[in-house]
Structures are given as structure tokens and as C-alpha cells.
Write a protein that holds these residues in place. Structure first.
Motif, PDB file in Angstrom:
ATOM      1  N   THR A  39       0.840  -1.199   0.000  1.00 30.29           N
ATOM      2  CA  THR A  39       0.000   0.000   0.000  1.00 30.29           C
ATOM      3  C   THR A  39       0.879   1.254   0.000  1.00 30.29           C
ATOM      4  OG1 THR A  39      -1.788   1.136   1.163  1.00 30.29           O
ATOM      5  CG2 THR A  39      -0.167   0.039   2.533  1.00 30.29           C
ATOM      6  N   GLY A  40       0.259   2.367  -0.346  1.00 35.68           N
ATOM      7  CA  GLY A  40       0.997   3.628  -0.377  1.00 35.68           C
ATOM      8  C   GLY A  40       0.159   4.751   0.184  1.00 35.68           C
ATOM      9  N   MET A  69       0.511   9.051   1.941  1.00 37.81           N
ATOM     10  CA  MET A  69       1.345  10.198   2.305  1.00 37.81           C
ATOM     11  C   MET A  69       2.391   9.745   3.313  1.00 37.81           C
ATOM     12  SD  MET A  69      -1.805  12.874   2.617  1.00 37.81           S
ATOM     13  CE  MET A  69      -2.801  11.706   3.500  1.00 37.81           C
ATOM     14  N   PRO A  97       5.006  11.203   5.146  1.00 40.02           N
ATOM     15  CA  PRO A  97       5.176  11.839   6.462  1.00 40.02           C
ATOM     16  C   PRO A  97       3.958  11.636   7.370  1.00 40.02           C
ATOM     17  CG  PRO A  97       5.847  13.335   4.717  1.00 40.02           C
ATOM     18  CD  PRO A  97       5.159  12.194   4.058  1.00 40.02           C
ATOM     19  N   VAL A  98       2.749  11.633   6.771  1.00 37.98           N
ATOM     20  CA  VAL A  98       1.535  11.420   7.574  1.00 37.98           C
ATOM     21  C   VAL A  98       1.563  10.020   8.177  1.00 37.98           C
ATOM     22  CG1 VAL A  98      -0.985  11.208   7.484  1.00 37.98           C
ATOM     23  CG2 VAL A  98       0.153  13.058   6.247  1.00 37.98           C
ATOM     24  N   LYS A  99       1.948   9.036   7.372  1.00 40.42           N
ATOM     25  CA  LYS A  99       2.007   7.656   7.866  1.00 40.42           C
ATOM     26  C   LYS A  99       3.081   7.532   8.942  1.00 40.42           C
ATOM     27  CE  LYS A  99      -0.102   4.264   7.004  1.00 40.42           C
ATOM     28  NZ  LYS A  99      -1.232   3.798   7.861  1.00 40.42           N
ATOM     29  N   ALA A 142       4.043   9.835  11.037  1.00 46.37           N
ATOM     30  CA  ALA A 142       3.514  10.426  12.277  1.00 46.37           C
ATOM     31  C   ALA A 142       2.526   9.463  12.937  1.00 46.37           C
ATOM     32  CB  ALA A 142       2.826  11.753  11.964  1.00 46.37           C
ATOM     33  N   GLU A 143       1.742   8.780  12.112  1.00 47.60           N
ATOM     34  CA  GLU A 143       0.750   7.828  12.630  1.00 47.60           C
ATOM     35  C   GLU A 143       1.445   6.645  13.327  1.00 47.60           C
ATOM     36  OE1 GLU A 143      -1.920   6.662   9.477  1.00 47.60           O
ATOM     37  OE2 GLU A 143      -2.239   4.753  10.491  1.00 47.60           O
ATOM     38  N   GLN A 183       2.735   7.624  16.668  1.00 48.26           N
ATOM     39  CA  GLN A 183       1.653   7.660  17.669  1.00 48.26           C
ATOM     40  C   GLN A 183       1.345   6.257  18.179  1.00 48.26           C
ATOM     41  OE1 GLN A 183      -2.015   9.521  16.614  1.00 48.26           O
ATOM     42  NE2 GLN A 183      -1.058  11.437  16.001  1.00 48.26           N
ATOM     43  N   LEU A 184       1.269   5.309  17.253  1.00 47.53           N
ATOM     44  CA  LEU A 184       0.967   3.916  17.643  1.00 47.53           C
ATOM     45  C   LEU A 184       2.032   3.386  18.591  1.00 47.53           C
ATOM     46  CD1 LEU A 184      -0.121   2.440  14.199  1.00 47.53           C
ATOM     47  CD2 LEU A 184      -1.519   2.448  16.246  1.00 47.53           C
ATOM     48  N   ASP A 219       0.720  -0.722  12.060  1.00 42.50           N
ATOM     49  CA  ASP A 219       0.041  -1.465  10.997  1.00 42.50           C
ATOM     50  C   ASP A 219       0.905  -1.532   9.738  1.00 42.50           C
ATOM     51  OD1 ASP A 219      -0.119   1.219  10.567  1.00 42.50           O
ATOM     52  OD2 ASP A 219      -2.210   1.233   9.920  1.00 42.50           O
ATOM     53  N   VAL A 235      13.080  11.766   7.881  1.00 48.94           N
ATOM     54  CA  VAL A 235      11.885  12.058   8.685  1.00 48.94           C
ATOM     55  C   VAL A 235      11.516  10.829   9.530  1.00 48.94           C
ATOM     56  CG1 VAL A 235       9.451  12.727   8.579  1.00 48.94           C
ATOM     57  CG2 VAL A 235      11.057  13.631   6.895  1.00 48.94           C
ATOM     58  N   GLY A 265       8.957  16.868   6.640  1.00 49.09           N
ATOM     59  CA  GLY A 265       8.836  16.826   8.093  1.00 49.09           C
ATOM     60  C   GLY A 265       7.472  16.297   8.477  1.00 49.09           C
ATOM     61  N   PRO A 317       3.610  16.109   9.551  1.00 48.81           N
ATOM     62  CA  PRO A 317       2.508  17.012   9.202  1.00 48.81           C
ATOM     63  C   PRO A 317       2.274  18.032  10.310  1.00 48.81           C
ATOM     64  CG  PRO A 317       1.871  14.711   8.938  1.00 48.81           C
ATOM     65  CD  PRO A 317       3.194  14.709   9.614  1.00 48.81           C
ATOM     66  N   TYR A 369      -0.189  19.519  12.016  1.00 47.36           N
ATOM     67  CA  TYR A 369      -1.614  19.509  12.312  1.00 47.36           C
ATOM     68  C   TYR A 369      -2.032  20.772  13.056  1.00 47.36           C
ATOM     69  CZ  TYR A 369      -1.265  14.552  11.137  1.00 47.36           C
ATOM     70  OH  TYR A 369      -1.038  13.374  10.492  1.00 47.36           O
ATOM     71  N   LEU A 377      -7.092   6.087  17.767  1.00 48.12           N
ATOM     72  CA  LEU A 377      -5.862   5.615  18.416  1.00 48.12           C
ATOM     73  C   LEU A 377      -5.957   5.792  19.928  1.00 48.12           C
ATOM     74  CD1 LEU A 377      -3.138   7.001  16.006  1.00 48.12           C
ATOM     75  CD2 LEU A 377      -3.485   4.621  16.611  1.00 48.12           C
ATOM     76  N   TYR A 429      -7.962   4.038   5.031  1.00 47.92           N
ATOM     77  CA  TYR A 429      -8.223   2.717   4.473  1.00 47.92           C
ATOM     78  C   TYR A 429      -7.091   1.734   4.757  1.00 47.92           C
ATOM     79  CZ  TYR A 429      -5.364   1.995   0.180  1.00 47.92           C
ATOM     80  OH  TYR A 429      -4.370   1.723  -0.718  1.00 47.92           O
ATOM     81  N   PRO A 439      -5.092  -1.803   3.231  1.00 51.23           N
ATOM     82  CA  PRO A 439      -4.880  -2.417   1.920  1.00 51.23           C
ATOM     83  C   PRO A 439      -5.744  -3.645   1.682  1.00 51.23           C
ATOM     84  CG  PRO A 439      -2.971  -2.718   3.345  1.00 51.23           C
ATOM     85  CD  PRO A 439      -3.879  -1.764   4.036  1.00 51.23           C
TER      86      PRO A 439
END
Lengths: 357, 564
Positions: free
Chosen positions: A91-92, A94, A96-98, A100-101, A104-105, A113, A126, B245, B247, B249, B417, B508, B510
Motif C-alpha cells: 500500500t501507499g 502520504m 510523512p503522515v504515515k 507520524a501515525e 503515535q501507535l 500497521d 523524517v 517533516g 505534518p 496539524y 488511536l 483505508y 490495503p
């Protein structure tokens, strides 16, 4: 950047799978344990991963957006290579968003994930800063060839044309093309250059060749040059192919070339490219599956499969689309050390010059 | 069930939706006041950065211009179309509804891209043709605020019509008949009688779409960004889509706050309209049903509006999608390109459709169930009970529409989360369902509210007087009367869910691809032809669904009339 370029179809995949199965059977009969189960020859370090990998839950590889049929074709070849079915998803999104996610996890003690993250050397910084990557030399320990490693914990899996400039061969004569980056400021290109509005594409990487002061002057000039700024890279291709733009920056044209599109890279020298690498993510539930995926991409067979199904590869195989697209350009890599040293600073400087935060 | 228990039950359902969106709003406000997106590290730095932007004033002006311009275009089209559909025997009714369904299934960025191909100053097909005729290059320049307003207005007309249609359908026929008997022409009756009477519904729709117009990003991304027409959503997009960098937010949330403030202003106006709603109740015990009237000579004008709008909004983008599906790579239409056309992309795309299609249908069904239950309960509370708490819930729902879809998805991800220990929604398709349903609430409640406002409470009071309980009154009187509004809300939600990308792209997994993400994946790797084929399949299927739904509705209506 590029797309599916599978010209051989499922019949070829079936032949390949049968070929591996046949070879494996013969080898198993001849008593070669490392080639049992119908798989290719593997170093013992890699083979040792397989029993544990079979017991792991499914793993997710994050990097490029890969359509389902391309992923299925690639996985079929990888399964044949290893002689068992690897439960992976591709899967692909963004990056940097991933990142950051995932951070957090990890902070909440939840398994990420994503198990393997493949991205550019710049974005890797990054990820590294977010503390989400395995930093032990796992790739080196697997026995990956040194020329396929970016660092001992990062396998080089594709060469990206992000630093290059492209043009439409039917709409622009090769004699008119820029020969230096500063030529972009020529009035003839005003309003005719398409580019994603990002500081870390062609601008950042070509600083290695022309220096920061010249690049900064170029960016500042381009801000008053009616550049067609687009939100996403594929949109640059649309603008170039429609004739609205004569030149496009930071665009990988490999997939379009494979379909016969009248595009080519502008031979500005030095022609620089940059690599993407595969990382393991800390806390992964499926580290062995991830290592097998990454190792497969470091092999010639894996590169061929990746190029044919996903449309990306390194330029090492002269028959690959990537190599053909770079033909005659004399491309050279922007050194990883230079990227590591300058990426964040230049990205900040150029972002400010482009009116971005 | 006693009325008190019933109201309590309805409130508990409504509160679950309002609380969810309220928490999202609080998360965004807190994020805007936090340093480096870290909750608890309080700072005004994000706002300081926002107000320090040298071009903040032009950005705000452009944002307002886009909102006002789009609203003018869409209301200019939606008002006559709503009236034509609801009150006249216009013979092109079926065609118009078909065009509406088709419009909602075509992504806005495809429409915008079609206009770039036609009207860009460098190589626009129309510009080139006109240059050959007049000798003047680049007569049209698509890169302007006016074109953004035009394209957004054209695209948003169908949902605006759907939002106002129930109110138009519930309008007492006696009012227009009185106008007609007095010799007033249909257009004059429309402006002098219909429009003033429908002020709450029309006003609410205009406010809703003004906010939506300044929040959506698709058209601005294709037409605004290349020409440096920065608006608030562009700043928000750039803050989230960082490339070097994490995001930002906090800044993205701070950028969203002017949108929330504008929404807040809209809520105040809307609540003021609600307070006067009793004056506009049109369907009571003695109200006459709508009797469709002949347009006479005005039919030509109605056809002109429909044909021009259909050409600009459906035919041009649909042609672009069909053309793209037939070409080996992106190429503008030309005699030479005709020789390159083939159906090669259709074979590749057909193998990709099944799993995303099934997932999308499941997603639509789940989102519809949740969104409709939530919105009917909320609308009933707002328009029938109207306590301060109910209006507060309605205000929260209205405010939530100011949050860009991608920011909402990220906030929901953050919440999921945080709540992972006791509600493991993170990484499942259910998180997408809840987020999309919450996203749909603002539209659904506005649509149902506007219909409910025009139903006199005397109908339900009569039921109570006859000793009928609150549950039977709700399902036997309220729900049937707002059923047309529920139907159009469901239709629009289904069509939008089928192609919405912002939320699935963030949330989503995969293993559960939907059509929008499958199309995105294909475009990302340059397989434009197959992406176009998938889009066409989606358009075809959804138009069929819409036609089927309409056929069922017509059959039901005939059955009801026969029973009456």
C-alpha cells in the motif's frame, strides 16, 4: 511516478512459477537443501527466516500505491522465489503522515500497521527522526550485496527520476531544450513549466550539482515565472502530455514511455537521480516476512519482478524500463551522505523561498 | 413508550453523533493551540504564524470570493431547477435527474481537468480553435477565481437541488394557484411567492453551500494552485501534506478555524431562520398536495437551462473520461489521436473491479444506515422538540462541515488511536464508516430539516390527541412526511461515498480497497486509462442504482395515489 509495465501477462507469470517449481523439484531430488520447496537459491541467513515467517500474521509494505493486479503479479513471483505464499499487502499514501501515525501507535504501545516502509533517502530522515525504524544492521546481516545497500539497515530498491527534467518530444525540439538549470528562467519557458510545489524534488537534489546560491536564485526566479504548480506528481504528466506545459520537473516518465508516450528526459548535465530504500519498522509483528520482502527486492529476480509489475526498479538491469529511460543521460546518484547532511536545511530554505511552511 | 422515554432515546442517538463531532472540533481547537501537534504544550504560535502570513488578507478575500461566487452560480441554477422539478410538468424531468446522478459520480477534479484541457491559455482546445478563427491566442484563461466559482457552482448544483427539493415539493399549491388566477406569470410567481415562502430552506441551503464551497479542495487544486490562487484550503493542504517533516496539524487546525468561525456565523443565521420557522410551515392538515403545472412557452427556457448545464457539467467531463479510457496514454483530442484509440484499458480494468466494488457497496450500505438514523433523530429533535440542547447538537453538526474532509479523517484517526484500548476501530473499515457517516450528517440533517420545517406540527399533535403513542406517531406521521427528503439525502450520500477519496485515503487498509482508492492507485502509477475505465463503471453502476431507486419511488407514489 511510474506504472505497471507488465507486457508479458499472466501466461509469463505462470511459466515463471512453473519454472521455479520444476527447478525446485529437480534440486530437491538432487538433495540440495537450500533449494528445496521449489525456491531459488538463498543464503542461509535468509533461509533461516522462512520458518518464522510462515507463522507470522500478514505484513504490510508501505511505499508506492500499487494496483491490485500489479501487487498480485509481483507477489506471485515472490512466492515462487521463496517456495511458499508470503502473506503481504502493498500500500501507499502520504509518507510523512504515515510516519507520524506510526510514531503515535508506538507511543501507545500498539503494534504498527506497517511492517516495512520503503521511501526516498530524504523521507527516511523524517522516519529516522520519528524513531520508528529498526536501526540494527539487519540488511547487511542478511548478506545483501553491498551495491544494493544504502546503509546497513536500508536496502536500495529503486532509482527515482525525481531530480530530472522531462519534456514532450512532439511539442519541443531537442535543440531548444535547456542545457543548464538557469535556462528555465528564459522567457520562452514562462508559463510552460509544470512542477509539484515541493522543495524536495528537482530543486533540492540538483543543489548537489549547482550549489545552494544558484538554486535559491533559480527558485526565486521561478516564483515569478508563472510555473504551473500542481498538487500531485501524476498531474505534471497530464500537463506535459496535453501540451499545456513544455517542461516538467520531478516527474518519473518510465510508465508513460512504456506505453509509447512522446516523453523524454532533458539531458542537463550532470543528470542526477536518487534512490529509494526499504526499512524495517520497529515493533512489527512480522519482521521476518518484512525482511523476506526487502531481500527479494535486493535480488535481480526481485528487481525484474518489481520493474515488470510495479513499474519501478533500479537501473542495474540494462533491460529494465528504468535503465532504458535513463539511456544516454549518464545518470549519477546524489550521494546519500550529502542528502543526509543537507536535506532538512535545504528543504526548509527552499520551502520558505516557495512560500511554504 | 412514554413521550419522555422516547425523547430520551432519540437524544441518546443524537448525542452519540453530536458528541463525536464535538470531540473532533475540540481536538482541532486544542491542536491549533498546541506546539508541534503535542497536546498539552499550549501555545498561540500557530495563530501567530497564521496572522504573520504576508498574504493572509488576500487569501481570506479570495476564499470569500470563491464562497460567494460559487453560491451565486449554484443558487442561480438550483432554484429554477428545484422549482421545475417539484412544481411543473417539465418533460425533461427524467433526463435532469439522470444528469444529476451522473454529475455526482464524476469526481470534481476530473471536471476541473476537462476545463483545463479546453480553456488553458497555452494549449486549450477551445483557445486553439478560436485562435485559428480570430488570430488571437489564449482568449480564455481558465486559471481565475471566476472559473473556479463556475465549475464548483456547476458541480454543486445537484446536491443543492436535492436539499431544496423536499421543501419545494411540500409547498402549498394554493399559493401559486392564487398567483396564477391573479394573472401572475410563472417566473414572477416564483420570485414573488415561492421564494419568500421558502426562505428558511433556501437560506439554509445557501449558507450550507457557501461553507462547502470554501472548504472543498478538488477544483482549487487543479485550477487554483497552478495560478497561485491560494485560498484557506490550500494552506491547510500544504500544512498536512508536508514533504520533509511531520505534518503540521497545529497550523492546519489553526487555518481551519476561520472556516469554523464562518460556519458559526452560518449557524447563527440558520438558527434565526429556525426561530421563525413556524411562519413558514406549509404542510398542515388542510394543505393541498402539489399539482404540477404546464410551463407553456417557458418550457423552452427550462430546456435551455438543463441542456447548457448538462453540457457543461456532465457531457464535457464524461467525454474526457471516455476519451482517456480509450487512449494508450494521456493525449488531448485531435484527428491524429483518433488513430491511437483502443479498448486495451478495458481488459485490464475489468480484473480490478470486483473487490473494490463489493467493499464500496458495503461501505455505502453501512454509511447510509448510520447517517440516516443519526440525521432523522437529530432533525426530529431540532424541528419537533427544539430544546436548547437539541439546537446545540444541531449547531455542532453544522459547524463540523467547516472541517476539511482530510482533517476530519486525521482527527478521527487520532481519536481512534486514543480509544484503541476499549474500542479497537483503528485500522478497520468501520472507522471509515463512522467518519463518512459523521461527514454526511451536515448535509443529511439540513435536507431533512428543511422538509420537516414545512410540516405543521398539528399533524403530529392530532395523532397524540387521538391517543397514538410517540413511536407510532414518529414512524407513522413524521417519517413518511419527510421520506422524500430522506430519499434524496440517502441518494446523495450514496453517490458521494462511492467516490470520496479524502477519508479512505487516510483511513483505508490495503485489505479493504474501495473504488476511490483503487482509482487513486491506478492514477498514482500513471495507468490513467484503466483509472478512467473504473470511473466509467462507477458512473454506470450508480446511475443505474439511481434510476432503479427512482423507479421504485415512482411505483410507490402511484401505489399511494391509488390507495388514496
Amino acid at each position: 511516478m511510474t506504472g505497471n509495465t507488465d507486457n508479458r501477462g499472466p501466461a509469463a507469470t505462470r511459466r515463471r512459477v512453473l519454472g521455479y517449481a520444476g527447478a525446485g523439484t529437480v534440486m530437491a531430488t538432487l538433495g540440495r537443501p537450500d533449494l528445496a520447496f521449489g525456491r531459488a537459491a538463498l543464503p542461509r541467513t535468509v533461509e533461516a527466516l522462512i520458518p518464522a515467517a510462515k507463522d507470522e500474521p500478514g505484513a504490510t509494505m508501505f511505499g508506492l500505491s500499487v494496483p491490485a493486479d500489479s501487487a498480485a503479479g509481483f507477489k506471485a513471483e515472490m512466492n515462487a522465489f521463496y517456495g511458499f505464499e508470503l502473506d503481504i499487502s502493498m500500500t501507499g499514501g502520504m509518507h510523512p503522515v504515515k510516519a507520524a501515525e506510526i510514531a503515535q501507535l508506538q507511543k501507545r504501545g500498539i503494534s504498527p500497521d506497517i511492517d516495512c516502509f520503503y521511501t526516498s533517502i530524504g523521507t527516511s530522515i523524517v522516519l529516522r527522526d520519528a524513531g520508528i525504524l529498526v536501526t540494527e544492521p539487519w540488511a547487511e546481516e542478511l548478506g545483501v550485496a553491498p551495491d544494493r545497500l544504502i546503509t546497513p539497515s536500508m536496502i536500495r530498491i529503486l532509482d527515482s527520476a525525481l531530480p530530472l527534467m522531462s519534456y514532450n518530444t512532439e511539442r519541443t525540439e531537442s535543440a531548444e531544450l535547456p542545457t543548464r538549470w538557469e535556462d528555465l528562467l528564459d522567457p520562452r519557458w514562462k508559463g510552460r513549466i509544470a512542477s509539484p510545489r515541493i522543495p524536495v524534488g528537482a530543486f533540492l537534489y540538483n543543489t548537489y550539482a549547482i550549489g545552494e546560491a544558484r538554486m535559491l536564485a533559480l527558485i526565486e526566479g521561478l516564483m515569478d515565472h508563472d510555473v504551473i504548480w500542481v498538487a500531485r506528481t501524476p498531474e505534471s504528466a497530464a500537463r506535459l502530455l496535453s501540451g499545456e506545459a513544455s517542461l516538467a520537473l520531478s516527474l518519473d516518465i518510465g510508465s508513460q514511455l512504456a506505453k509509447g508516450a512522446p516523453l523524454a528526459y532533458v539531458p542537463v548535465q550532470p543528470a542526477l537521480i536518487t534512490s529509494w530504500g526499504a526499512h524495517l519498522v520497529k515493533g512489527s509483528k512480522s519482521p521476518n516476512l518484512s525482511k523476506l520482502f526487502a531481500y527479494f527486492l535486493s535480488t535481480d529476480v526481485g528487481q525484474e519482478a518489481f520493474g515488470r509489475h510495479v513499474g519501478f526498479s533500479t537501473r542495474d538491469n540494462p533491460a529494465s524500463i528504468t535503465a532504458k529511460a535513463f539511456e544516454g543521460l549518464g545518470v549519477t546518484d546524489v550521494p546519500a551522505a550529502w542528502i543526509n547532511e543537507n536535506f532538512k536545511r535545504l528543504a526548509g530554505t527552499y520551502a520558505a523561498a516557495m512560500g511554504l511552511r | 413508550m412514554t413521550p419522555g422515554v422516547f425523547v430520551g432515546l432519540m437524544r441518546s442517538i443524537g448525542v452519540s453523533a453530536a458528541a463525536l463531532l464535538g470531540v473532533v472540533l475540540v481536538v482541532l481547537i486544542v491542536a491549533s493551540l498546541s506546539a508541534d501537534s503535542r497536546i498539552g504544550q499550549w501555545t498561540f504560535a500557530n495563530y501567530a504564524d497564521l496572522f504573520a502570513l504576508p498574504d493572509l488578507t488576500p487569501v481570506l478575500k479570495r476564499t470569500l470570493a470563491v464562497g460567494i461566487g460559487t453560491t451565486i452560480v449554484l443558487m442561480g441554477l438550483a432554484l429554477p431547477m428545484s422549482w421545475i422539478l417539484a412544481r411543473t410538468k417539465f418533460s425533461g424531468r427524467a433526463l435532469l435527474l439522470f444528469l444529476f446522478a451522473a454529475t455526482l459520480t464524476i469526481p470534481a477534479f476530473v471536471t476541473a481537468m476537462s476545463y483545463v484541457w479546453l480553456f488553458n491559455p497555452n494549449s486549450g482546445i477551445v483557445n486553439q480553435a478560436l485562435e485559428r478563427l480570430t488570430g488571437r491566442p489564449g482568449l480564455f484563461d481558465v486559471y481565475s477565481i471566476a472559473w473556479i466559482c463556475l465549475i464548483q457552482g456547476l458541480k454543486l448544483t445537484p446536491p443543492a437541488v436535492f436539499m431544496m427539493l423536499p421543501a419545494f415539493m411540500n409547498l402549498d399549491a394554493a399559493l401559486e394557484e392564487a398567483a396564477a388566477v391573479s394573472g401572475v406569470s410563472p417566473p414572477r410567481a416564483f420570485f414573488g411567492v415561492v421564494l419568500p415562502v421558502l426562505a428558511p430552506a433556501v437560506g439554509a441551503t445557501a449558507i450550507f453551500f457557501f461553507i462547502l464551497a470554501i472548504e472543498i479542495f478538488d477544483v482549487v487544486a487543479v485550477i487554483g494552485m497552478p495560478a497561485d490562487i491560494d485560498v484557506l484550503t490550500v494552506l491547510s493542504y500544504q500544512a498536512i501534506h508536508t514533504v520533509y517533516g511531520p505534518p503540521d496539524y497545529g497550523f492546519a487546525s489553526a487555518v481551519g478555524m476561520p472556516l469554523v468561525l464562518l460556519s458559526g456565523l452560518g449557524v447563527l443565521i440558520y438558527l434565526r431562520l429556525l426561530r421563525r420557522a413556524d411562519r413558514f410551515a406549509l404542510m398542515g392538515g388542510k394543505t393541498r398536495r402539489v399539482e404540477a403545472k404546464d410551463l407553456g412557452g417557458w418550457a423552452l427556457l427550462a430546456w435551455l437551462i438543463v441542456v447548457v448545464w448538462g453540457l457543461l457539467t456532465v457531457v464535457i467531463p464524461l467525454f474526457t473520461v471516455i476519451w482517456t479510457s480509450l487512449t494508450p496514454f494521456l493525449m488531448p483530442p485531435s484527428p491524429a489521436a483518433l488513430r491511437e484509440l483502443s479498448f486495451a484499458s478495458y481488459a485490464g480494468a475489468s480484473a480490478l473491479i470486483l473487490k473494490p466494488l463489493i467493499n464500496t457497496l458495503l461501505l455505502i450500505a453501512a454509511v447510509l444506515c448510520l447517517a440516516i438514523v443519526w440525521s432523522v433523530c437529530l432533525s426530529w429533535l431540532t424541528t419537533r422538540i427544539g430544546a436548547a440542547s437539541d439546537r446545540a447538537m444541531d449547531a455542532v453538526i453544522f459547524l463540523s462541515m467547516a472541517v476539511p474532509g482530510m482533517l476530519l479523517a486525521i482527527a478521527m484517526q487520532f481519536l481512534s488511536l486514543s480509544a484503541y484500548g476499549w474500542l479497537p476501530l483503528y485500522g478497520t473499515i468501520w472507522l471509515i464508516v463512522v467518519t463518512m457517516a459523521a461527514r454526511a450528517l451536515a448535509f443529511a440533517t439540513r435536507t431533512i430539516n428543511s422538509a420537516a420545517l414545512q410540516i405543521d406540527r398539528s399533524l403530529e399533535e392530532a395523532a397524540y390527541v387521538c391517543g397514538i403513542g410517540p413511536v407510532r406517531t414518529f414512524f407513522g406521521v413524521f417519517v413518511p412526511l419527510v421520506r422524500p427528503a430522506i430519499g434524496v439525502a440517502a441518494l446523495v450520500i450514496a453517490l458521494v461515498v462511492s467516490r470520496d477519496l479524502a477519508i479512505p485515503l487516510v483511513l483505508y487498509t490495503p485489505d479493504a480497497p474501495v473504488l476511490a482508492t483503487a482509482i487513486y492507485d491506478l492514477q498514482s502509477v500513471g495507468r490513467y486509462g484503466e483509472a478512467a475505465v473504473l470511473s466509467l463503471i462507477v458512473v454506470g453502476l450508480l446511475v443505474l442504482c439511481a434510476a432503479g431507486a427512482r423507479a421504485v419511488a415512482v411505483k410507490n407514489r402511484k401505489h399511494e395515489e391509488e390507495m388514496t
